[in-house]
Design an enzyme around this catalytic site. Structure first.
Site, short mmCIF file in Angstrom:
data_model
loop_
_atom_site.label_atom_id
_atom_site.label_comp_id
_atom_site.label_asym_id
_atom_site.label_seq_id
_atom_site.Cartn_x
_atom_site.Cartn_y
_atom_site.Cartn_z
N ASP A 82 51.82 41.89 41.53
CA ASP A 82 50.80 42.44 40.64
C ASP A 82 51.41 43.51 39.74
O ASP A 82 51.82 44.57 40.22
CB ASP A 82 49.65 43.03 41.45
CG ASP A 82 48.83 41.96 42.13
OD1 ASP A 82 48.29 41.10 41.41
OD2 ASP A 82 48.70 41.99 43.36
N ASP A 88 42.38 35.10 43.93
CA ASP A 88 43.05 36.38 44.21
C ASP A 88 42.01 37.47 44.46
O ASP A 88 41.26 37.83 43.55
CB ASP A 88 43.93 36.75 43.01
CG ASP A 88 44.69 38.05 43.21
OD1 ASP A 88 44.59 38.65 44.30
OD2 ASP A 88 45.39 38.45 42.27
#
Length: 233
Positions: free
Chosen positions: A43, A185
């Site tokens: 991320d 996610d």
């Protein structure tokens, strides 16, 4: 070689390195590989598109040196075009950009693929899912956020299940099964993973659940997320 892992039958598990012990990120990458997970989700946050700040190309390169797993960069950043080349050079195998982050997303997807890596588009929970249809023919993956992007430890948003079903049906109608995967996610644990699998998800990203210290080891968690209810031996 790494891309072959994306063609495996069944649901793929992508631990998010954001949930790891960042003081020893290389070791954590190796732990992920040894767990039997299929890829590592990285991320990248800029403090503007989302309020949090995380990693840059240098961290991606460090992870790349520590593992043979497929590396996926989830770019939660404005002006993603400017950073594509740096992440490709760092070792990213796929770069996912947010629909909400720029007006020229289709251009960016094309550029990512011209750089020799896979490309995907992510959609935040509040974004109308109908926008996804025009991206399915272009992308290797559609990522659906099942929490509001920015931080680990949030609860799974139940409406995500209907969004998965919509995308699954659109992929089938457009003849892109196996070519465009559905990734989910946020808030993924054993229970939400089951619901996502049943709705048609192909890849599950897990952070807090995967890395939290409890009685279930990483290998067992991978199997549980994949739907192997008896866990690992």
């Amino acid at each position: 070689m790494r891309e072959e892992a994306m063609k495996k039958q069944g649901v793929l598990v992508a631990p998010s390195i954001m949930g790891a012990d960042l003081a020893c990120i290389g070791r954590e990458a190796r732990n992920i590989e040894e767990s039997g997970a299929d890829l590592i989700h990285i991320d990248v946050m800029d403090g503007h598109f989302v309020p949090n700040i995380t990693f840059g190309p240098g961290v991606v390169a460090a992870i790349n040196r520590s593992t043979e797993l497929f590396l996926e960069v989830h770019a939660m950043i404005y002006t993603p075009f400017e950073f594509v080349e740096a992440f490709v050079k760092a070792g990213a195998d796929r770069i996912i950009v947010h629909f909400e982050a720029a007006e020229n997303i289709k251009e960016i997807i094309s550029y990512i693929q011209k750089c020799g890596v896979q490309a995907g588009v992510a959609f935040s929970p509040e974004t109308s899912i109908e926008f996804v249809t025009s991206f399915i023919p272009l992308c290797d993956v559609i990522l659906l956020m099942s929490v509001h992007p920015g931080f680990c430890g949030q609860k799974f948003i139940p409406d995500t299940i209907e969004r998965i079903q919509f995308v699954k049906q659109a992929i089938q109608v457009l003849g892109r099964e196996g070519s465009c995967l559905i990734e989910v996610d946020g808030g993924i644990d054993k229970e939400s993973a089951r619901a996502c699998r049943e709705a048609g998800a192909d890849i599950l990203v897990a952070a807090s659940y995967f890395f939290e210290k409890d009685s279930i080891n990483m290998k067992e968690k991978v199997l549980l997320l994949q739907g192997e209810e008896h866990g690992a031996k």
